[in-house]
Write a protein that holds these residues in place. Sequence first.
Motif, mmCIF file in Angstrom:
data_model
loop_
_atom_site.group_PDB
_atom_site.id
_atom_site.type_symbol
_atom_site.label_atom_id
_atom_site.label_comp_id
_atom_site.label_asym_id
_atom_site.label_seq_id
_atom_site.Cartn_x
_atom_site.Cartn_y
_atom_site.Cartn_z
ATOM 1 N N GLY A 117 -61.316 36.187 -105.865
ATOM 2 C CA GLY A 117 -62.720 36.090 -107.266
ATOM 3 C C GLY A 117 -62.759 34.415 -107.531
ATOM 4 O O GLY A 117 -62.622 33.607 -106.778
ATOM 5 N N GLU A 118 -62.845 34.571 -108.773
ATOM 6 C CA GLU A 118 -63.978 32.890 -109.274
ATOM 7 C C GLU A 118 -63.675 33.043 -110.565
ATOM 8 O O GLU A 118 -64.010 33.574 -111.814
ATOM 9 C CB GLU A 118 -65.805 32.953 -108.704
ATOM 10 N N ALA A 119 -63.324 31.636 -111.088
ATOM 11 C CA ALA A 119 -62.704 31.403 -112.314
ATOM 12 C C ALA A 119 -63.594 29.840 -112.824
ATOM 13 O O ALA A 119 -63.560 29.098 -112.381
ATOM 14 C CB ALA A 119 -61.702 31.641 -113.170
ATOM 15 N N GLY A 120 -63.740 30.067 -114.031
ATOM 16 C CA GLY A 120 -64.111 28.399 -114.356
ATOM 17 C C GLY A 120 -63.406 27.837 -115.284
ATOM 18 O O GLY A 120 -62.308 28.315 -115.597
ATOM 19 N N PHE A 121 -63.633 26.358 -114.979
ATOM 20 C CA PHE A 121 -62.607 25.331 -116.030
ATOM 21 C C PHE A 121 -63.121 23.634 -116.203
ATOM 22 O O PHE A 121 -63.951 24.237 -115.655
ATOM 23 C CB PHE A 121 -61.704 25.381 -114.867
ATOM 24 N N GLY A 122 -62.248 23.239 -117.093
ATOM 25 C CA GLY A 122 -62.557 22.012 -117.136
ATOM 26 C C GLY A 122 -62.190 20.854 -117.788
ATOM 27 O O GLY A 122 -60.329 21.804 -118.637
ATOM 28 N N SER A 123 -61.925 20.416 -118.291
ATOM 29 C CA SER A 123 -61.109 19.355 -119.098
ATOM 30 C C SER A 123 -61.817 18.153 -119.565
ATOM 31 O O SER A 123 -63.135 17.936 -119.484
ATOM 32 C CB SER A 123 -60.097 18.660 -117.072
ATOM 33 N N GLY A 124 -60.372 17.649 -120.243
ATOM 34 C CA GLY A 124 -61.494 16.693 -121.253
ATOM 35 C C GLY A 124 -60.366 16.395 -122.689
ATOM 36 O O GLY A 124 -59.238 16.713 -122.799
ATOM 37 N N VAL A 125 -61.020 15.154 -123.452
ATOM 38 C CA VAL A 125 -60.457 14.690 -124.571
ATOM 39 C C VAL A 125 -61.181 15.455 -125.706
ATOM 40 O O VAL A 125 -62.334 15.460 -125.863
ATOM 41 C CB VAL A 125 -60.226 13.367 -124.761
ATOM 42 N N PHE A 126 -60.484 16.654 -126.457
ATOM 43 C CA PHE A 126 -60.690 16.781 -127.612
ATOM 44 C C PHE A 126 -60.297 16.235 -128.732
ATOM 45 O O PHE A 126 -59.503 16.289 -129.243
ATOM 46 C CB PHE A 126 -59.932 18.674 -127.305
ATOM 47 N N TYR A 127 -61.311 16.179 -129.639
ATOM 48 C CA TYR A 127 -61.457 16.067 -131.017
ATOM 49 C C TYR A 127 -60.770 17.398 -131.937
ATOM 50 O O TYR A 127 -62.025 17.541 -132.054
ATOM 51 C CB TYR A 127 -62.422 15.444 -131.741
ATOM 52 N N LEU A 128 -59.835 16.957 -132.836
ATOM 53 C CA LEU A 128 -60.259 18.374 -133.271
ATOM 54 C C LEU A 128 -59.375 17.476 -134.695
ATOM 55 O O LEU A 128 -59.125 16.777 -135.528
ATOM 56 C CB LEU A 128 -58.161 19.086 -133.687
ATOM 57 N N TYR A 129 -60.592 18.627 -135.948
ATOM 58 C CA TYR A 129 -60.917 18.458 -137.677
ATOM 59 C C TYR A 129 -60.136 18.853 -138.271
ATOM 60 O O TYR A 129 -60.284 20.407 -137.670
ATOM 61 C CB TYR A 129 -61.791 17.176 -138.288
ATOM 62 N N LEU A 130 -59.064 19.647 -139.572
ATOM 63 C CA LEU A 130 -58.976 19.951 -140.265
ATOM 64 C C LEU A 130 -58.647 19.587 -141.291
ATOM 65 O O LEU A 130 -57.653 18.387 -141.926
ATOM 66 C CB LEU A 130 -57.417 21.266 -140.010
ATOM 67 N N CYS A 131 -57.829 20.102 -142.182
ATOM 68 C CA CYS A 131 -58.757 19.831 -143.868
ATOM 69 C C CYS A 131 -57.443 20.988 -144.802
ATOM 70 O O CYS A 131 -58.121 22.119 -144.485
ATOM 71 C CB CYS A 131 -59.451 19.991 -144.448
ATOM 72 N N VAL A 132 -56.692 20.703 -145.828
ATOM 73 C CA VAL A 132 -56.236 21.601 -145.930
ATOM 74 C C VAL A 132 -56.047 21.269 -147.487
ATOM 75 O O VAL A 132 -55.782 19.492 -147.930
ATOM 76 C CB VAL A 132 -54.471 21.376 -145.995
ATOM 77 N N ASN A 133 -56.269 21.901 -148.669
ATOM 78 C CA ASN A 133 -56.219 21.902 -150.097
ATOM 79 C C ASN A 133 -54.621 22.432 -150.704
ATOM 80 O O ASN A 133 -54.613 23.524 -151.032
ATOM 81 C CB ASN A 133 -57.453 22.998 -150.419
ATOM 82 N N ARG A 134 -54.279 21.772 -151.117
ATOM 83 C CA ARG A 134 -52.689 21.906 -151.310
ATOM 84 C C ARG A 134 -52.854 22.196 -153.086
ATOM 85 O O ARG A 134 -51.897 23.416 -152.847
ATOM 86 C CB ARG A 134 -52.306 20.352 -150.788
#
Length: 352
Positions: A214-231
């Motif tokens: 079998g063969e499978a892709g992969f990767g590694s890194g620092v991810f930036y995530l943004y979320l905003c909540v309207n309270r």
Amino acid sequence: MSRFLQLHLLTFYPPSNVNRDDTGNPKTATVGGVTRLRISSQALKRAWRTSDIFSSALMGHMGQRTQRLGEEVLAHLQEKGMEEKKAVTIARRIADVYGKVNGEKDKYPTRTGQLVFVSPSERDAALAMADRLASGEKIDLKKEQDTLLHRADSAADIALFGRMMASAPAFNREAAVQVAHAITTHRVTVEDDYYTAIDDLKHDEEDAGAGFLGEAGFGSGVFYLYLCVNRDLLRKNLGEDSDTGVAQAALGALVEAAMTVSPSGKQNSFAALARAGYVLAEKGNVQPRTLAGAFARPVGGDDLMDQSVKALKAFRAELARVYGAGADEACELALGDEKSATLADIIAFCRT
């Protein structure tokens, strides 16, 4: 109370494939002319909503996304002794209020053709309506739509992530939280994992080949995530006039899950159970803004997390210089800084 809550997270994922595309490789995006790894908003929200954190903190206040509400109604009626044909008819009538029900000759005649996000109170209302119909009461379900569908209730996940109901758009709910796709702050190369599986019962005198390749892709890194909540919208969706327990519990669960829960893709193969290395939480009433622009030019160097934090802070400061402060209050967590906030501090900041 501040209207908007914004979260900016930097999370390092080791070699992994937590969110796959249609070919089985990690999802990617081209940003700043280079390839980045990407984790979709949908994958993140699904992981958070189905986490132990959500189920524990919001027990009794979680909806269900399903095509099978009619089947629950059918089972409810049959448990009370109703014969199947009549029970199916009633279940189909009720299910059709929530979404377009399948044809009578379909293998699953009481299911809807679409997934429907149903709150606990709406499920209870559907079962109660089934009892009324079973008793012989003549009911026009179109006129009773408000009984079965709600514009606000205590389903915290529906309040956070919203829902669309094509069959009854008046009962759509706008999501109180906006979640961006997470992307790596730097250039990446998707690599291939070539692997084999050996037949345990193969004898030594047979060929030495593997039983599976079998063969499978992969990767590694620092991810930036943004979320905003309207309270304000969160409380409106919950039907709360003031910031009571469910809204606070929902915010706490959302923040903790965003910082600690990873999507489930290929976890048995990579164990990429990551925690955010840097978190910036902001509260205020001004127009929210992402800080993804900090990574329009990919960061580099030997310490990608450190360079990512520096780029984010520099970009935030420049936005503040030009446009004014993007928030009234802030709280930061940074691994390696003994003076930084903790998970508990970030949650407390976001809940108040």
